[in-house]
Design a protein around this motif. Structure first.
Motif, PDB file in Angstrom:
ATOM      1  N   ARG A 432       0.825  -1.206   0.000  1.00 23.38           N
ATOM      2  CA  ARG A 432       0.000   0.000   0.000  1.00 23.38           C
ATOM      3  C   ARG A 432       0.865   1.264   0.000  1.00 23.38           C
ATOM      4  O   ARG A 432       0.455   2.291  -0.543  1.00 23.38           O
ATOM      5  CB  ARG A 432      -0.961  -0.031   1.178  1.00 23.38           C
ATOM      6  N   SER A 433       2.044   1.167   0.579  1.00 21.01           N
ATOM      7  CA  SER A 433       2.977   2.290   0.468  1.00 21.01           C
ATOM      8  C   SER A 433       3.361   2.519  -0.985  1.00 21.01           C
ATOM      9  O   SER A 433       3.443   3.667  -1.458  1.00 21.01           O
ATOM     10  CB  SER A 433       4.237   2.027   1.298  1.00 21.01           C
ATOM     11  N   ALA A 434       3.595   1.432  -1.714  1.00 23.87           N
ATOM     12  CA  ALA A 434       3.907   1.553  -3.140  1.00 23.87           C
ATOM     13  C   ALA A 434       2.741   2.179  -3.894  1.00 23.87           C
ATOM     14  O   ALA A 434       2.941   2.965  -4.832  1.00 23.87           O
ATOM     15  CB  ALA A 434       4.261   0.186  -3.718  1.00 23.87           C
ATOM     16  N   CYS A 435       1.520   1.847  -3.497  1.00 22.13           N
ATOM     17  CA  CYS A 435       0.351   2.489  -4.109  1.00 22.13           C
ATOM     18  C   CYS A 435       0.395   3.996  -3.851  1.00 22.13           C
ATOM     19  O   CYS A 435       0.171   4.803  -4.763  1.00 22.13           O
ATOM     20  CB  CYS A 435      -0.937   1.902  -3.544  1.00 22.13           C
ATOM     21  N   TYR A 436       0.691   4.370  -2.618  1.00 27.41           N
ATOM     22  CA  TYR A 436       0.722   5.793  -2.282  1.00 27.41           C
ATOM     23  C   TYR A 436       1.832   6.507  -3.044  1.00 27.41           C
ATOM     24  O   TYR A 436       1.653   7.634  -3.516  1.00 27.41           O
ATOM     25  CB  TYR A 436       0.906   5.983  -0.777  1.00 27.41           C
ATOM     26  N   PHE A 437       2.985   5.852  -3.178  1.00 26.82           N
ATOM     27  CA  PHE A 437       4.095   6.453  -3.917  1.00 26.82           C
ATOM     28  C   PHE A 437       3.717   6.698  -5.374  1.00 26.82           C
ATOM     29  O   PHE A 437       4.248   7.620  -6.007  1.00 26.82           O
ATOM     30  CB  PHE A 437       5.330   5.549  -3.868  1.00 26.82           C
ATOM     31  N   ASN A 438       2.849   5.878  -5.935  1.00 29.52           N
ATOM     32  CA  ASN A 438       2.449   6.013  -7.338  1.00 29.52           C
ATOM     33  C   ASN A 438       1.202   6.878  -7.507  1.00 29.52           C
ATOM     34  O   ASN A 438       0.626   6.933  -8.594  1.00 29.52           O
ATOM     35  CB  ASN A 438       2.209   4.631  -7.952  1.00 29.52           C
ATOM     36  N   SER A 439       0.786   7.515  -6.433  1.00 29.91           N
ATOM     37  CA  SER A 439      -0.397   8.358  -6.453  1.00 29.91           C
ATOM     38  C   SER A 439       0.009   9.809  -6.775  1.00 29.91           C
ATOM     39  O   SER A 439       1.112  10.236  -6.411  1.00 29.91           O
ATOM     40  CB  SER A 439      -1.070   8.302  -5.081  1.00 29.91           C
ATOM     41  N   PRO A 440      -0.876  10.563  -7.452  1.00 26.88           N
ATOM     42  CA  PRO A 440      -2.201  10.152  -7.915  1.00 26.88           C
ATOM     43  C   PRO A 440      -2.102   9.379  -9.223  1.00 26.88           C
ATOM     44  O   PRO A 440      -1.075   9.391  -9.895  1.00 26.88           O
ATOM     45  CB  PRO A 440      -2.911  11.491  -8.124  1.00 26.88           C
ATOM     46  N   THR A 441      -3.175   8.709  -9.564  1.00 30.90           N
ATOM     47  CA  THR A 441      -3.289   8.055 -10.851  1.00 30.90           C
ATOM     48  C   THR A 441      -4.397   8.742 -11.632  1.00 30.90           C
ATOM     49  O   THR A 441      -5.065   9.640 -11.126  1.00 30.90           O
ATOM     50  CB  THR A 441      -3.561   6.549 -10.680  1.00 30.90           C
ATOM     51  N   ASN A 446     -12.295  10.070 -16.130  1.00 31.63           N
ATOM     52  CA  ASN A 446     -12.246  11.452 -15.652  1.00 31.63           C
ATOM     53  C   ASN A 446     -10.794  11.921 -15.630  1.00 31.63           C
ATOM     54  O   ASN A 446     -10.226  12.186 -14.571  1.00 31.63           O
ATOM     55  CB  ASN A 446     -12.865  11.544 -14.252  1.00 31.63           C
ATOM     56  N   PRO A 447     -10.161  12.045 -16.807  1.00 36.40           N
ATOM     57  CA  PRO A 447      -8.724  12.322 -16.854  1.00 36.40           C
ATOM     58  C   PRO A 447      -8.339  13.668 -16.262  1.00 36.40           C
ATOM     59  O   PRO A 447      -7.185  13.877 -15.886  1.00 36.40           O
ATOM     60  CB  PRO A 447      -8.404  12.264 -18.354  1.00 36.40           C
ATOM     61  N   LEU A 451      -6.760  10.860  -9.302  1.00 35.76           N
ATOM     62  CA  LEU A 451      -7.274  10.153  -8.135  1.00 35.76           C
ATOM     63  C   LEU A 451      -6.132   9.844  -7.181  1.00 35.76           C
ATOM     64  O   LEU A 451      -5.208   9.101  -7.509  1.00 35.76           O
ATOM     65  CB  LEU A 451      -7.964   8.856  -8.571  1.00 35.76           C
ATOM     66  N   GLY A 452      -6.183  10.418  -5.980  1.00 37.63           N
ATOM     67  CA  GLY A 452      -5.155  10.181  -4.985  1.00 37.63           C
ATOM     68  C   GLY A 452      -5.460   8.967  -4.127  1.00 37.63           C
ATOM     69  O   GLY A 452      -6.618   8.606  -3.914  1.00 37.63           O
ATOM     70  N   TYR A 453      -4.391   8.351  -3.628  1.00 37.26           N
ATOM     71  CA  TYR A 453      -4.536   7.221  -2.715  1.00 37.26           C
ATOM     72  C   TYR A 453      -4.700   7.766  -1.306  1.00 37.26           C
ATOM     73  O   TYR A 453      -3.910   8.589  -0.844  1.00 37.26           O
ATOM     74  CB  TYR A 453      -3.305   6.309  -2.787  1.00 37.26           C
ATOM     75  N   THR A 466     -12.181   2.404  -1.077  1.00 34.86           N
ATOM     76  CA  THR A 466     -11.316   3.427  -1.670  1.00 34.86           C
ATOM     77  C   THR A 466      -9.991   2.827  -2.148  1.00 34.86           C
ATOM     78  O   THR A 466      -9.455   3.222  -3.189  1.00 34.86           O
ATOM     79  CB  THR A 466     -11.055   4.546  -0.648  1.00 34.86           C
ATOM     80  N   HIS A 467      -9.454   1.873  -1.385  1.00 32.94           N
ATOM     81  CA  HIS A 467      -8.236   1.187  -1.830  1.00 32.94           C
ATOM     82  C   HIS A 467      -8.498   0.433  -3.129  1.00 32.94           C
ATOM     83  O   HIS A 467      -7.727   0.534  -4.092  1.00 32.94           O
ATOM     84  CB  HIS A 467      -7.756   0.218  -0.748  1.00 32.94           C
ATOM     85  N   LEU A 468      -9.575  -0.308  -3.171  1.00 37.53           N
ATOM     86  CA  LEU A 468      -9.872  -1.102  -4.362  1.00 37.53           C
ATOM     87  C   LEU A 468     -10.149  -0.210  -5.563  1.00 37.53           C
ATOM     88  O   LEU A 468      -9.732  -0.516  -6.694  1.00 37.53           O
ATOM     89  CB  LEU A 468     -11.069  -2.016  -4.091  1.00 37.53           C
ATOM     90  N   ASN A 469     -10.846   0.899  -5.337  1.00 40.08           N
ATOM     91  CA  ASN A 469     -11.142   1.806  -6.443  1.00 40.08           C
ATOM     92  C   ASN A 469      -9.855   2.399  -7.004  1.00 40.08           C
ATOM     93  O   ASN A 469      -9.671   2.469  -8.227  1.00 40.08           O
ATOM     94  CB  ASN A 469     -12.074   2.930  -5.974  1.00 40.08           C
ATOM     95  N   TRP A 470      -8.946   2.818  -6.110  1.00 41.52           N
ATOM     96  CA  TRP A 470      -7.681   3.383  -6.590  1.00 41.52           C
ATOM     97  C   TRP A 470      -6.879   2.324  -7.341  1.00 41.52           C
ATOM     98  O   TRP A 470      -6.324   2.605  -8.410  1.00 41.52           O
ATOM     99  CB  TRP A 470      -6.844   3.913  -5.428  1.00 41.52           C
ATOM    100  N   LEU A 471      -6.809   1.118  -6.780  1.00 44.12           N
ATOM    101  CA  LEU A 471      -6.000   0.069  -7.390  1.00 44.12           C
ATOM    102  C   LEU A 471      -6.513  -0.272  -8.783  1.00 44.12           C
ATOM    103  O   LEU A 471      -5.731  -0.393  -9.739  1.00 44.12           O
ATOM    104  CB  LEU A 471      -6.005  -1.170  -6.493  1.00 44.12           C
ATOM    105  N   ARG A 472      -7.812  -0.393  -8.928  1.00 47.15           N
ATOM    106  CA  ARG A 472      -8.376  -0.707 -10.246  1.00 47.15           C
ATOM    107  C   ARG A 472      -8.162   0.445 -11.224  1.00 47.15           C
ATOM    108  O   ARG A 472      -7.894   0.219 -12.412  1.00 47.15           O
ATOM    109  CB  ARG A 472      -9.863  -1.035 -10.109  1.00 47.15           C
ATOM    110  N   THR A 473      -8.261   1.662 -10.729  1.00 48.60           N
ATOM    111  CA  THR A 473      -8.019   2.818 -11.593  1.00 48.60           C
ATOM    112  C   THR A 473      -6.568   2.845 -12.054  1.00 48.60           C
ATOM    113  O   THR A 473      -6.270   3.109 -13.225  1.00 48.60           O
ATOM    114  CB  THR A 473      -8.360   4.119 -10.846  1.00 48.60           C
TER     115      THR A 473
END
Length: 721
Positions: A432-441, A446-447, A451-453, A466-473
C-alpha cells in the motif's frame, strides 16, 4: 536594475564644522594618478568587533558612521584628504556616495597588482557598514547587487566582472569579515547570476576550516567557500573524517572502509574528545540545516539537541542505547550526504512516515546489510525506492545477505508467490505504500481529476472500497489487467518503470526497415503499430551509420501490412551537448520537412528523443530549451504536426507540463534511470517501452505497450489527392 545613490551631503552634515563643506561637496576628481576601474570591485567592511562602535540601528547611525570614516581618512596620508571608499552600503539597503566614480584609495594599493591592474587604480572600493561580529542582511546584499550592476552597465566609468574581498592576496587583513563568502564572482551579489539569497556563515566557517586543516591530506579536494551546502562540501568533510580516522589517501566517498572505521571507533559525538572530529560533526549538522554549536570545536547542548533531533527525524530512537550506538555509523554517513530528514517544501508528511518506518524496521530493527538510511524528506526518490525494494525483498523471504534492491529473478519469483497471496502486516503495508508512492493516478473516465490514494488506507488490513477503487483505476491507467489484487503484474508496475516485461503489447519500434514480409510478421505477433525514424544525422559512409531512417515507400508498406506508424526523430540525443534551443529549432524544422516528404498527414505526433538519463538541472538548462526550439519551429511552419517526447518518466512529465508535448513515449525499459525512479507515468503517456529483444535473427525490436485511446498514429498518407 535601478539604483539610488545618496549624495555625500546626507552624511557630510555630521562631519565636524571645519571640514563639513568639503565632506558634503561632490567628490573631486583625482589628478596626476592612474584611474580606470575596469577590473571590478573590492568589498570591504568596517573592521573588527568594537564594543563602542555604532550599532547601525537607525539610518542616522549609518550616516554618522560614514562621517567618522571620513574624519579618520581625512587625517591619514593614505587617502589624499578624503574618504577612501567609492561607495558605502548599509544594512537598511541604502547606497551612499563616497568618492563616487573617482579614484578610491582603500584597496591597499601597495599590495600585489591583479592581472597588471593596480588595486586602487583599476578597481572600485565598496564598504559595508558592518563589523566582523555582524551578519549581512538581505537589503544590504541586494543593494550591493544593484550597485555592482550599475557600475558595470551605467556608470560614467564602468567596471569589469571581478568581485574580490579586500583580503585577496593581502594577508594583513581579514576584511571584509563575514562578507567574504559573498565577495566573489558568482555569488548572490553578482548581477550576472540569479539571486540565490543569504548564505550561511556557519557553513562558510566549516568550509574554511576544512580547506585549511586538510589541505595537505592525501587526495583532499577543496570545497568552495561560499556558505552553501552542497555535495562538494559534505564530501570534503568526509575526506576530513577519513584523515582523522587514519584512512589514506582520502576519497570523496563514504564507503565501507569509512563506515567500518566509524563503527570501530565506537564513540558518539558526546563521548568524542578530538576537536577536529567534533568540528566535522558540527559542520555536517550545519549543512543538514540543524542549529548546532556556533563554536564548532565544542560539542555543546545545542549540538546534542541537534543530533537527538536528527535521530528522531530519521525514525530512530536515541533513548535506546543499543540502537543509538548501532545506528551512529549510519547517521554519520547520512550527515555527510545531501539527504534530508526534515520535511522539505513540496514534501508529503505521509511519505515521510513511510520513510521513517523503513529506517526503523529495516535498518535499525532487521539490520539489512546493504541498506542505509533513506531520506525522510517527504519525497519519493530513487533512494527511497531502493529502500522500499529491499524491505519487500526481506518480507518475501530473501535472505538478508542477498538483499540488494534489484528487481531480479529472485524478487520476481517471490512476488509471484508470497507477494501475490493474501497480504497482512508489513508486506501489506509495503504494497500500500507503493500504491501511495504512485499516487495520484489518472482515471480514463475522468482524466482531468487525478485520483489520490487515501493515506488512511496505508495502515489497515481492510480491503476498503477506496483502496480497491484506486488500485483498479491505477491498473486501467497503466493498461494492465484490472484485477483489484496484488498480483505480480501490479507489483511490477508499482515498483519499476518497465513493469511486467512479459505482458503483451501491441506497439513496437525499431531501426530496421519494415518490408511487406516483416510487416506481416509483426501483425502475426500481435503488433498493431510500429515506430520508425524520420531521418538519420549520419551519412552512409560514417562508421556509426545505422541506416535507421524510413525508406521512401516504407510508410505505405507499413500501412498496407495492416499496421499503423508513429514517427520518431532523433539526431543522436544521447548526451547533454545534443540539446540546445538552436538544435531544437533546427531539428523541429528538419522533422517537419521530413514528415511532409513522407506524406504524413496533418495532426501526426512526432516524438523527439531524449535518449539518456537527464537530471532535473539538465532538463532546466538544455532539454527544456531544446523542446522550446522544436515548438517554435513547428509553430512557424503552421503547426501541421504535434510534437511528443521520448524519454524517462521525469523528462516526459516535465516536457509535457512545461513545454506542451502532446504525447509521451516513455523509456520504461531503462528502469535504472534516476528519471524513472520515484516518478509516476505521465498522464499523457501513449507508449511505454518495456523490453528490447531479438524478434528475428538480426532484427532487434522494442516491445511497447500502446495505450488505448492515446496517439492513434498514422493510418493514411496525405498524397495530395
Amino acid at each position: 536594475m535601478p539604483v539610488t545613490i545618496r549624495p555625500r551631503a546626507t552624511w557630510g552634515q555630521y562631519v565636524s564644522e571645519p571640514r563639513r563643506a568639503h565632506a558634503s561637496a561632490a567628490p573631486v576628481p583625482t589628478t596626476g594618478r592612474e584611474w580606470d576601474p575596469v577590473g571590478g570591485v573590492f568589498i570591504h567592511h568596517r573592521g573588527p568587533f568594537n564594543p563602542f562602535a555604532r550599532s547601525y540601528d537607525t539610518e542616522e547611525d549609518c550616516q554618522r558612521d560614514i562621517a567618522e570614516i571620513y574624519e579618520s581618512h581625512w587625517n591619514s596620508a593614505d587617502f589624499d584628504g578624503d574618504i577612501g571608499y567609492n561607495f558605502l552600503v548599509c544594512q537598511h539597503g541604502n547606497i551612499y556616495q563616497g568618492r563616487g566614480y573617482e579614484r578610491g584609495e582603500a584597496n591597499s594599493g601597495t599590495a600585489p597588482r591583479i592581472d597588471g591592474l593596480g588595486r586602487n587604480a583599476g578597481f572600485y572600493s565598496i564598504c559595508a557598514l558592518m563589523r566582523s561580529n555582524h551578519y549581512a542582511a538581505e537589503p544590504l546584499l541586494r543593494a550591493f547587487r544593484s550597485l555592482i550592476d550599475h557600475l558595470r552597465t551605467e556608470a560614467p566609468r564602468r567596471t569589469g566582472p571581478r568581485i574580490l574581498p579586500h583580503s585577496y592576496q593581502h594577508g594583513e587583513t581579514e576584511c571584509p569579515g563575514n562578507l567574504t563568502m559573498y565577495a566573489r564572482a558568482g555569488s548572490t551579489i553578482d548581477p550576472a547570476v540569479a539571486w540565490s539569497g543569504l548564505a550561511d556563515i556557519h557553513i562558510y566557517r566549516a568550509q574554511q576550516w576544512a580547506n585549511v586543516t586538510y589541505a595537505n591530506a592525501p587526495g583532499y579536494l577543496r570545497c568552495p567557500e561560499d556558505g552553501r551546502t552542497g555535495w562538494s562540501t559534505v564530501l570534503s568533510l568526509t575526506q576530513g573524517l577519513q584523515h582523522e580516522l587514519g584512512i589514506s589517501p582520502t576519497v570523496q566517498n563514504f564507503g565501507p572502509g569509512t563506515f567500518n572505521a566509524v563503527r570501530a571507533r565506537n564513540l558518539l559525538p558526546q563521548q568524542e574528545f578530538r576537536a577536529n572530529l567534533i568540528r566535522i560533526y558540527n559542520g555536517a549538522l550545519w549543512c543538514k540545516g540543524y542549529w548546532t554549536s556556533t563554536e564548532q570545536g565544542t560539542w555543546s547542548g545545542d549540538s546534542q539537541a541537534a543530533i537527538e533531533q536528527l535521530y528522531a527525524d530519521a525514525g530512530l530512537s536515541y533513548s535506546n542505547q543499543t540502537m543509538r550506538h548501532a545506528m551512529w555509523p549510519h547517521v554519520l554517513k547520512a550527515m555527510l550526504r545531501m539527504d534530508q530528514f526534515q520535511l522539505v517544501p513540496g514534501g508529503d508528511a505521509n511519505i515521510q512516515t513511510i520513510q521513517r518506518r523503513l529506517n526503523s524496521r529495516y535498518v535499525a530493527g532487521i539490520g539489512i546489510p546493504a541498506m542505509g538510511l533513506v531520506p525522510c524528506d517527504g519525497i519519493y526518490s530513487r533512494d527511497v525506492q531502493q529502500g522500499l525494494m529491499m524491505a519487500i525483498q526481506h518480507e518475501i523471504g530473501i535472505p538478508s545477505a542477498s538483499i540488494n534492491g534489484y528487481f531480479g529473478p529472485g524478487t520476481q519469483t517471490g512476488l509471484r508467490t508470497v507477494g501475490s497471496g493474501t497480504l497482512t502486516g508489513d508486506l501489506r503495508y509495503l504494497f500500500r505504500s507503493a500504491c501511495y508512492f504512485n499516487s495520484p493516478t489518472v482515471s480514463p473516465d475522468n482524466p482531468g481529476t487525478p485520483l489520490g490514494y487515501r493515506p488512511e488506507d496505508i495502515g489497515t488490513d481492510t480491503a476498503t472500497s477506496t483502496h480497491l477503487n484506486w488500485l483498479r483505476t491505477f491498473q486501467r491507467f497503466s493498461q494492465i489487467p484490472v484485477t483489484g489484487t496484488n498480483d505480480y503484474t501490479t507489483w511490477a508496475q508499482l515498483l519499476v518503470s518497465s513493469g511486467d516485461t512479459d505482458r503483451p503489447a501491441t506497439g513496437c519500434d525499431c531501426i530496421t526497415e519494415i518490408t511487406a514480409t516483416r510487416g506481416g510478421q509483426l501483425v502475426a505477433a500481435g503488433y498493431r503499430i510500429v515506430g520508425r525514424y524520420l531521418d538519420e544525422h549520419l551519412p552512409p559512409g560514417d562508421p556509426f551509420y545505422l541506416g535507421k531512417a524510413l525508406k521512401p515507400t516504407e510508410p505505405q508498406t507499413i500501412l498496407d501490412a495492416g499496421l499503423r506508424l508513429y514517427p520518431i526523430f532523433q539526431y543522436n540525443g544521447t548526451q547533454l551537448m545534443n540539446f540546445t534551443y538552436e538544435k531544437g529549432y533546427d531539428q523541429g524544422r528538419a522533422a517537419h520537412h521530413k514528415a511532409v516528404e513522407y506524406s504524413l498527414p496533418a495532426g501526426t505526433c512526432i516524438y523527439f528523443a531524449v535518449d539518456y538519463d537527464a537530471l532535473d538541472a539538465e532538463i532546466d538548462s538544455n532539454v527544456r530549451p531544446y523542446f522550446e526550439g522544436v515548438r517554435t519551429a513547428l509553430t512557424e511552419l503552421g503547426n501541421r504536426y504535434f510534437f511528443g517526447v521520448y524519454g524517462s518518466r521525469n523528462v516526459c512529465n516535465r516536457i509535457s507540463r512545461e513545454v506542451g508535448a502532446r504525447w509521451s513515449f516513455v523509456s520504461g525499459m531503462s528502469w535504472g534511470f534516476s528519471g524513472n525512479l520515484g516518478f509516476p507515468l505521465p498522464a499523457n503517456w501513449s507508449f511505454n517501452q518495456i523490453r528490447e529483444y531479438d524478434f528475428r535473427p538480426g532484427w532487434g525490436l522494442d516491445h511497447n505497450v500502446w495505450r488505448d485511446g492515446s496517439d492513434p498514429g498514422v493510418t493514411t498518407l496525405d498524397n495530395g489527392e
